[in-house]
Design a protein around this motif. Sequence first.
Motif, PDB file in Angstrom:
ATOM      1  N   ALA A 138       4.327  -4.792  -3.772  1.00  0.00           N
ATOM      2  CA  ALA A 138       4.063  -6.150  -3.298  1.00  0.00           C
ATOM      3  C   ALA A 138       2.787  -6.195  -2.465  1.00  0.00           C
ATOM      4  O   ALA A 138       2.060  -7.189  -2.463  1.00  0.00           O
ATOM      5  N   GLU A 139       2.502  -5.115  -1.763  1.00  0.00           N
ATOM      6  CA  GLU A 139       1.325  -5.095  -0.895  1.00  0.00           C
ATOM      7  C   GLU A 139       0.146  -4.356  -1.525  1.00  0.00           C
ATOM      8  O   GLU A 139      -0.724  -3.870  -0.819  1.00  0.00           O
ATOM      9  N   GLY A 140       0.134  -4.240  -2.840  1.00  0.00           N
ATOM     10  CA  GLY A 140      -0.999  -3.614  -3.490  1.00  0.00           C
ATOM     11  C   GLY A 140      -0.707  -2.207  -3.981  1.00  0.00           C
ATOM     12  O   GLY A 140       0.444  -1.798  -4.099  1.00  0.00           O
ATOM     13  N   THR A 141      -1.773  -1.488  -4.262  1.00  0.00           N
ATOM     14  CA  THR A 141      -1.663  -0.162  -4.873  1.00  0.00           C
ATOM     15  C   THR A 141      -1.034   0.850  -3.920  1.00  0.00           C
ATOM     16  O   THR A 141      -1.447   0.979  -2.775  1.00  0.00           O
ATOM     17  N   LEU A 142      -0.026   1.533  -4.441  1.00  0.00           N
ATOM     18  CA  LEU A 142       0.611   2.614  -3.690  1.00  0.00           C
ATOM     19  C   LEU A 142       0.388   3.910  -4.447  1.00  0.00           C
ATOM     20  O   LEU A 142       0.530   3.936  -5.664  1.00  0.00           O
ATOM     21  N   ILE A 143       0.014   4.944  -3.733  1.00  0.00           N
ATOM     22  CA  ILE A 143      -0.146   6.233  -4.407  1.00  0.00           C
ATOM     23  C   ILE A 143       0.696   7.286  -3.717  1.00  0.00           C
ATOM     24  O   ILE A 143       0.951   7.215  -2.518  1.00  0.00           O
ATOM     25  N   ARG A 144       1.166   8.210  -4.522  1.00  0.00           N
ATOM     26  CA  ARG A 144       1.958   9.321  -3.982  1.00  0.00           C
ATOM     27  C   ARG A 144       1.800  10.529  -4.876  1.00  0.00           C
ATOM     28  O   ARG A 144       1.377  10.418  -6.025  1.00  0.00           O
ATOM     29  N   ARG A 145       2.176  11.654  -4.332  1.00  0.00           N
ATOM     30  CA  ARG A 145       2.125  12.901  -5.100  1.00  0.00           C
ATOM     31  C   ARG A 145       3.395  13.037  -5.938  1.00  0.00           C
ATOM     32  O   ARG A 145       4.458  12.627  -5.495  1.00  0.00           O
ATOM     33  N   PRO A 146       3.292  13.618  -7.119  1.00  0.00           N
ATOM     34  CA  PRO A 146       4.494  13.810  -7.937  1.00  0.00           C
ATOM     35  C   PRO A 146       5.471  14.799  -7.274  1.00  0.00           C
ATOM     36  O   PRO A 146       5.046  15.619  -6.486  1.00  0.00           O
TER      37      PRO A 146
END
Length: 463
Positions: A455-463
């Motif tokens: 909802a607040e844009g791009t989220l990134i995380r490590r697999p």
Amino acid sequence: MIRLFDSVHGEVRTLELRDPGRVSMYVCGPTVDNLPHLGHGRFTLVWDVARRWFTFQGLVVHFVTNITDIDDKIITRGHQEDRTTGEVVTEYEGRWWDAMDALGVARPDVAPHATNYVDEMIALIGWFLDNEIAYLTNDGVYFDVSRVPDYGLLAGQPLDSLRAGARVEIIDQKRSPLDFALWKNAKPGEPKWSAPFGDGRPGWHTECVVMSLDLLGEGFDLHTGGLDLKFPHHENERAQAVAAGKEFSRHWAHNGWVMVGGEKMSKSLGNFTSLTELSETTDPRAYRLLVLRSHYRSPIEVTPSTIADAERALSRLDSFARRFDLAPLAGAQLEVATNYQWEGRALELRQRVADALDEDLNTPLAVALLFEALGSANADADAGASHEALQVAQSVNVLFGAMGLSLVGASDEIDVTSAHLVGERDAAREAKEWAEADRLRSELMALGWIVEDGAEGTLIRRP
RNA sequence: GGCGGCGUGGCCGAGUGGUUAGGCAGGGGCCUGCAAAGCCCCGUACUCCGGUUCGAAUCCGGACGCCGCCUCCA
């Protein structure tokens, strides 16, 4: 009320505690002559879960696991590698605790070392000799099993029938093939302690009986270990206690073992995977989840496929933790139910999970209930019932924590370059420049990120 | 030879008389710019043969298959 399968009676029984509200348990620990393998991982996980659950339910648990630091295999390894037994022990005990920490197995309250109890063992063996319960041979002191009337209790067979099936040849001065070594005379170059009946070292079965009785006292509550210890190790521990006129463990429980290609994983078969190898390729939490998803008394087959299955299930749990911003639990500090609020659906969930775990530690059922609750919390959140959803989500987290499984949400360090790409991508999406947005996503993925649009844009995380 | 355990859908794995186990994989749908995450729906299983029962994966009998303990092993 906790019920647990009792290996002596062959049925699930209520754990009748010596002191109400307190559980004293002894788990046979490792001989530190090699790297711990998946089988060690399983038994430590199983009894760690039991300990954590008893604690969660408000019992005060006194948990003892020994370290066997004198043994033929340690001596053999020392000779092979031209090291002292002390050096071998130091290395592999270190490896042991490293592996336990990695698995999230809480440290025992006390971890006695056999070599610290040799005086007590010598005294006990001397007493057996004086009372003709043990006898001397050329290579040490042996326990005469015929002196214990109900020998065979744990094996589930009377002495005669065990004797008939014994595969050990009668090549020494043993009176019965089932008689076991209390003390082994030292050969040249072997570590030794002085005793009235000869210089040598204690036998394995004597170590555990002496340490458990010393630390937990007579009639302690629960003695556990892998199924392969039931006979002869536990039988022989008990035989010594009984012969010495002491009340031993009130309950016995044993976990099933780890199978590889349909065979038991064991040192003698040499088909083991070390916990170190496992942790190089796998989140150790996945192994805990794999262990939790089958009953502790069943054998489990550990294969790349079952590990991968558990890893995917685990990543779903982590996504859940991320969504509800749940704090990781299940550290060295054991969880206790009364430290949390339980009402409504959370209370109902806790009760159902408790019913499962109180009845012979049915962890697979508990895990199933928690996955069910996870689904309903997600559905509620999708429907906008966020307060209800959060309450259930938090109780799921706590109950997994009670079984020692940490749910880990997002907490990755994001470097400047990646953060910049995220900002650019949000701008592109804002401007509905989809091609550019997709290009930036590919770039982030190339840097090893999993990219999600929240909802607040791009989220990134490590697999 | 003695003693014990097991055989559930593609895989893993609970369940001991009647009601959805659960996970993973797969198919369909919703949501999404497209995805991801998430949600909904679907598969309709219980080694085989008899028996008990209104009704059995679940109880009884038998058969077959697999595994373990009786030796160091968690």
